[in-house]
Design a protein around this motif. Structure first.
Motif, PDB file in Angstrom:
ATOM      1  N   ALA A 227     -26.400  28.455 -32.964  1.00  0.00           N
ATOM      2  CA  ALA A 227     -25.959  27.091 -33.247  1.00  0.00           C
ATOM      3  C   ALA A 227     -25.076  26.594 -32.110  1.00  0.00           C
ATOM      4  CB  ALA A 227     -25.191  27.043 -34.562  1.00  0.00           C
ATOM      5  N   VAL A 228     -25.007  25.272 -31.960  1.00  0.00           N
ATOM      6  CA  VAL A 228     -24.088  24.678 -30.985  1.00  0.00           C
ATOM      7  C   VAL A 228     -22.669  25.149 -31.324  1.00  0.00           C
ATOM      8  CG1 VAL A 228     -23.076  22.528 -30.158  1.00  0.00           C
ATOM      9  CG2 VAL A 228     -25.554  22.695 -30.509  1.00  0.00           C
ATOM     10  N   GLY A 229     -21.943  25.593 -30.308  1.00  0.00           N
ATOM     11  CA  GLY A 229     -20.589  26.092 -30.505  1.00  0.00           C
ATOM     12  C   GLY A 229     -20.483  27.601 -30.556  1.00  0.00           C
ATOM     13  N   ASP A 230     -21.607  28.294 -30.684  1.00  0.00           N
ATOM     14  CA  ASP A 230     -21.573  29.759 -30.681  1.00  0.00           C
ATOM     15  C   ASP A 230     -21.097  30.286 -29.332  1.00  0.00           C
ATOM     16  OD1 ASP A 230     -22.508  30.027 -33.251  1.00  0.00           O
ATOM     17  OD2 ASP A 230     -24.573  30.528 -32.691  1.00  0.00           O
ATOM     18  N   ARG A 231     -20.236  31.299 -29.375  1.00  0.00           N
ATOM     19  CA  ARG A 231     -19.833  32.016 -28.165  1.00  0.00           C
ATOM     20  C   ARG A 231     -20.856  33.112 -27.897  1.00  0.00           C
ATOM     21  NH1 ARG A 231     -15.503  35.095 -28.509  1.00  0.00           N
ATOM     22  NH2 ARG A 231     -15.090  34.974 -26.272  1.00  0.00           N
ATOM     23  N   VAL A 232     -21.384  33.134 -26.686  1.00  0.00           N
ATOM     24  CA  VAL A 232     -22.452  34.083 -26.362  1.00  0.00           C
ATOM     25  C   VAL A 232     -22.212  34.691 -24.985  1.00  0.00           C
ATOM     26  CG1 VAL A 232     -24.220  32.948 -27.769  1.00  0.00           C
ATOM     27  CG2 VAL A 232     -23.889  32.227 -25.381  1.00  0.00           C
ATOM     28  N   ALA A 233     -22.886  35.799 -24.746  1.00  0.00           N
ATOM     29  CA  ALA A 233     -22.896  36.432 -23.424  1.00  0.00           C
ATOM     30  C   ALA A 233     -24.286  36.995 -23.203  1.00  0.00           C
ATOM     31  CB  ALA A 233     -21.841  37.538 -23.333  1.00  0.00           C
ATOM     32  N   TYR A 234     -24.589  37.309 -21.943  1.00  0.00           N
ATOM     33  CA  TYR A 234     -25.910  37.853 -21.631  1.00  0.00           C
ATOM     34  C   TYR A 234     -25.841  38.695 -20.377  1.00  0.00           C
ATOM     35  CZ  TYR A 234     -26.142  33.998 -18.214  1.00  0.00           C
ATOM     36  OH  TYR A 234     -25.882  33.135 -17.175  1.00  0.00           O
ATOM     37  N   ALA A 235     -26.860  39.527 -20.200  1.00  0.00           N
ATOM     38  CA  ALA A 235     -27.024  40.313 -18.979  1.00  0.00           C
ATOM     39  C   ALA A 235     -28.509  40.537 -18.775  1.00  0.00           C
ATOM     40  CB  ALA A 235     -26.304  41.651 -19.087  1.00  0.00           C
ATOM     41  N   GLY A 236     -29.034  40.051 -17.660  1.00  0.00           N
ATOM     42  CA  GLY A 236     -30.452  40.255 -17.378  1.00  0.00           C
ATOM     43  C   GLY A 236     -31.096  39.025 -16.784  1.00  0.00           C
ATOM     44  N   ARG A 237     -32.360  39.171 -16.481  1.00  0.00           N
ATOM     45  CA  ARG A 237     -33.113  38.064 -15.906  1.00  0.00           C
ATOM     46  C   ARG A 237     -33.385  37.003 -16.953  1.00  0.00           C
ATOM     47  NH1 ARG A 237     -37.443  40.522 -11.561  1.00  0.00           N
ATOM     48  NH2 ARG A 237     -36.163  42.213 -10.780  1.00  0.00           N
ATOM     49  N   PRO A 238     -33.615  35.752 -16.505  1.00  0.00           N
ATOM     50  CA  PRO A 238     -33.752  35.295 -15.123  1.00  0.00           C
ATOM     51  C   PRO A 238     -32.398  35.199 -14.410  1.00  0.00           C
ATOM     52  CG  PRO A 238     -33.901  33.428 -16.613  1.00  0.00           C
ATOM     53  CD  PRO A 238     -33.839  34.657 -17.481  1.00  0.00           C
ATOM     54  N   ILE A 239     -32.428  35.395 -13.085  1.00  0.00           N
ATOM     55  CA  ILE A 239     -31.201  35.247 -12.331  1.00  0.00           C
ATOM     56  C   ILE A 239     -30.780  33.781 -12.333  1.00  0.00           C
ATOM     57  CG2 ILE A 239     -31.704  37.253 -10.881  1.00  0.00           C
ATOM     58  CD1 ILE A 239     -32.407  35.295  -8.603  1.00  0.00           C
ATOM     59  N   GLY A 240     -29.506  33.534 -11.999  1.00  0.00           N
ATOM     60  CA  GLY A 240     -29.020  32.165 -11.969  1.00  0.00           C
ATOM     61  C   GLY A 240     -27.701  31.955 -12.678  1.00  0.00           C
ATOM     62  N   ALA A 241     -26.971  33.032 -12.931  1.00  0.00           N
ATOM     63  CA  ALA A 241     -25.697  32.915 -13.649  1.00  0.00           C
ATOM     64  C   ALA A 241     -24.607  32.241 -12.827  1.00  0.00           C
ATOM     65  CB  ALA A 241     -25.227  34.296 -14.101  1.00  0.00           C
TER      66      ALA A 241
ATOM     67  N   MET B  81     -18.398  42.929 -19.406  1.00  0.00           N
ATOM     68  CA  MET B  81     -18.806  44.146 -20.117  1.00  0.00           C
ATOM     69  C   MET B  81     -20.296  44.264 -20.339  1.00  0.00           C
ATOM     70  SD  MET B  81     -17.843  43.385 -24.106  1.00  0.00           S
ATOM     71  CE  MET B  81     -18.958  42.409 -25.127  1.00  0.00           C
ATOM     72  N   MET B  82     -21.044  43.164 -20.243  1.00  0.00           N
ATOM     73  CA  MET B  82     -22.421  43.199 -20.709  1.00  0.00           C
ATOM     74  C   MET B  82     -23.339  44.027 -19.812  1.00  0.00           C
ATOM     75  SD  MET B  82     -22.656  41.654 -23.595  1.00  0.00           S
ATOM     76  CE  MET B  82     -24.383  41.246 -23.764  1.00  0.00           C
ATOM     77  N   LEU B  83     -23.486  43.630 -18.549  1.00  0.00           N
ATOM     78  CA  LEU B  83     -24.421  44.338 -17.685  1.00  0.00           C
ATOM     79  C   LEU B  83     -23.945  45.758 -17.408  1.00  0.00           C
ATOM     80  CD1 LEU B  83     -26.456  42.870 -14.785  1.00  0.00           C
ATOM     81  CD2 LEU B  83     -25.393  45.099 -14.511  1.00  0.00           C
ATOM     82  N   GLN B  84     -22.698  45.904 -17.036  1.00  0.00           N
ATOM     83  CA  GLN B  84     -22.181  47.233 -16.721  1.00  0.00           C
ATOM     84  C   GLN B  84     -22.074  48.098 -17.973  1.00  0.00           C
ATOM     85  OE1 GLN B  84     -18.558  46.282 -14.614  1.00  0.00           O
ATOM     86  NE2 GLN B  84     -19.645  45.772 -12.732  1.00  0.00           N
ATOM     87  N   GLY B  85     -21.645  47.510 -19.084  1.00  0.00           N
ATOM     88  CA  GLY B  85     -21.507  48.276 -20.312  1.00  0.00           C
ATOM     89  C   GLY B  85     -22.846  48.753 -20.850  1.00  0.00           C
ATOM     90  N   MET B  86     -23.839  47.874 -20.869  1.00  0.00           N
ATOM     91  CA  MET B  86     -25.152  48.281 -21.361  1.00  0.00           C
ATOM     92  C   MET B  86     -25.829  49.241 -20.390  1.00  0.00           C
ATOM     93  SD  MET B  86     -26.778  45.059 -23.462  1.00  0.00           S
ATOM     94  CE  MET B  86     -26.902  43.943 -22.064  1.00  0.00           C
ATOM     95  N   THR B  87     -25.509  49.117 -19.098  1.00  0.00           N
ATOM     96  CA  THR B  87     -26.013  50.098 -18.131  1.00  0.00           C
ATOM     97  C   THR B  87     -25.478  51.485 -18.465  1.00  0.00           C
ATOM     98  OG1 THR B  87     -26.273  48.475 -16.356  1.00  0.00           O
ATOM     99  CG2 THR B  87     -26.017  50.773 -15.691  1.00  0.00           C
ATOM    100  N   VAL B  88     -24.179  51.570 -18.720  1.00  0.00           N
ATOM    101  CA  VAL B  88     -23.585  52.861 -19.076  1.00  0.00           C
ATOM    102  C   VAL B  88     -24.178  53.372 -20.388  1.00  0.00           C
ATOM    103  CG1 VAL B  88     -21.440  54.002 -19.774  1.00  0.00           C
ATOM    104  CG2 VAL B  88     -21.464  52.472 -17.789  1.00  0.00           C
ATOM    105  N   GLU B  89     -24.388  52.482 -21.351  1.00  0.00           N
ATOM    106  CA  GLU B  89     -24.961  52.901 -22.637  1.00  0.00           C
ATOM    107  C   GLU B  89     -26.313  53.569 -22.436  1.00  0.00           C
ATOM    108  OE1 GLU B  89     -27.647  53.082 -25.699  1.00  0.00           O
ATOM    109  OE2 GLU B  89     -27.862  51.357 -24.351  1.00  0.00           O
TER     110      GLU B  89
END
Length: 324
Positions: free
Chosen positions: A79-93, A120-128
């Motif tokens: 929904a509009v207003g949700d706090r989100v994060a991501y890690a992965g393609r497509p590039i362009g962050a 935490m997302m890309l590095q954390g999930m990489t470690v996971e």
């Protein structure tokens, strides 16, 4: 209009420019995310340099945190207003805002701030995936982790320590050695002044380790093989010193029937269920305090050239964040 870092040719950090761009409405299955913090990762330099080819012009960046501003058609679960994060393609962050496929977004709890979420997302999930799925690190295991004071390295030290493993880490300075120890690394080797192969063999009483995690690449690859015990696993997950090339598979037999894998986060989070589980594991580790995200450098997004110079010059430690 919004702003983004754009490069029109592959090359060094100077090819990047902070420019105005036009951002249309999100398409079907997409949402518009206004970024509040953006993560810097070594993979960003691979796209910028051309090591990983990308259609041009392009914007780097694979990790960010922000808030959803607008939904495209056929988007469910957000929904509009949700706090989100991501890690992965497509590039362009590397942008103030962008339209993103909703199926790679993860909702972030209020207990985690934007800078932590972006780091935490890309590095954390990489470690996971490295420690839980590429090789399942168990209590009592002794592992070798290169670049132990980097963003992935510091998280890996904490995660492996939580599991009950013994961590041998390599670093490039005494300052970085201190940082790695503070984050749970049991044995720290300064590869500038010590032979890491000899040190690993000494620490393990000549046996070697069952797994080596190597994000450095060509400078450490062959030495890493010499650190493995018979039938050990070499996990080559990055190319900070350049890619490994011209490798003779026969060496694996000669050194003890070794295994080698070249994994990527994209393949370990290819399905929505894998992505959600990996992210949930990282979020839980952060919320419980088992994983502390160390943001040691902060740059404004317009300073991307300087940030890449510092990263490639090995001047950074822990995680790095861009602000807007």
């Amino acid at each position: 209009m919004t702003k983004a870092i754009i490069f029109r040719e592959a090359g060094g950090p100077s090819v990047m420019r902070w420019e105005d761009i036009t951002l249309g409405k999100p398409g079907p299955g997409e949402v518009r995310v206004k970024h509040n913090a953006i993560g810097l990762n070594y993979i960003d330099t691979y796209f910028r340099s051309g090591l990983y080819p990308s259609p041009l012009p392009a914007s780097p960046g694979m990790e960010a945190a922000g808030i959803i501003e607008e939904l495209g058609d056929d988007v469910t679960g957000f929904a509009v207003g949700d706090r989100v994060a991501y890690a992965g393609r497509p590039i362009g962050a590397y942008s103030e805002a962008r339209n993103m496929p909703a199926d790679i977004l993860i909702k972030i709890p209020d207990s985690i701030d934007d800078q932590t979420a972006a780091a935490m997302m890309l590095q954390g999930m990489t470690v996971e995936y490295l420690l839980q799925r590429t090789f399942h690190v168990k209590p009592g295991d002794t592992i070798l982790f290169h670049a132990a004071a980097g963003g992935v390295g510091l998280l890996a030290c904490q995660w492996a320590k939580k599991v009950g493993a013994t961590i041998i880490g390599t670093v490039g300075s005494e300052e970085k050695a201190k940082l790695a120890k503070e984050h749970g690394c049991d044995h720290v080797i300064n590869y500038q002044t010590e032979n890491f192969v000899e040190q690993v063999r000494d620490i393990t009483n000549g046996k070697g380790v069952p797994v080596v995690y190597d994000g450095v690449g060509k400078d450490t690859f062959e030495g890493s093989l010499d650190c493995l015990q018979s039938r050990g696993l070499m996990v080559s997950y990055g190319n900070a010193s350049g890619p490994v090339s011209g490798f003779d598979l026969g060496i694996l037999a000669a050194k003890g029937s070794l295994y080698v894998t070249r994994p990527s986060l994209m393949d370990y989070t290819a399905s929505r269920s894998e992505l959600e589980q990996s992210a949930a594991d990282v979020i839980k580790m952060v919320e419980t305090g088992a994983l502390k995200i160390t943001v040691n450098q902060t740059y404004h997004m317009s300073e991307a050239v300087k940030a890449h110079e510092d990263l490639e010059g090995r001047k950074t430690t822990g995680s790095t964040i861009f602000t807007l």
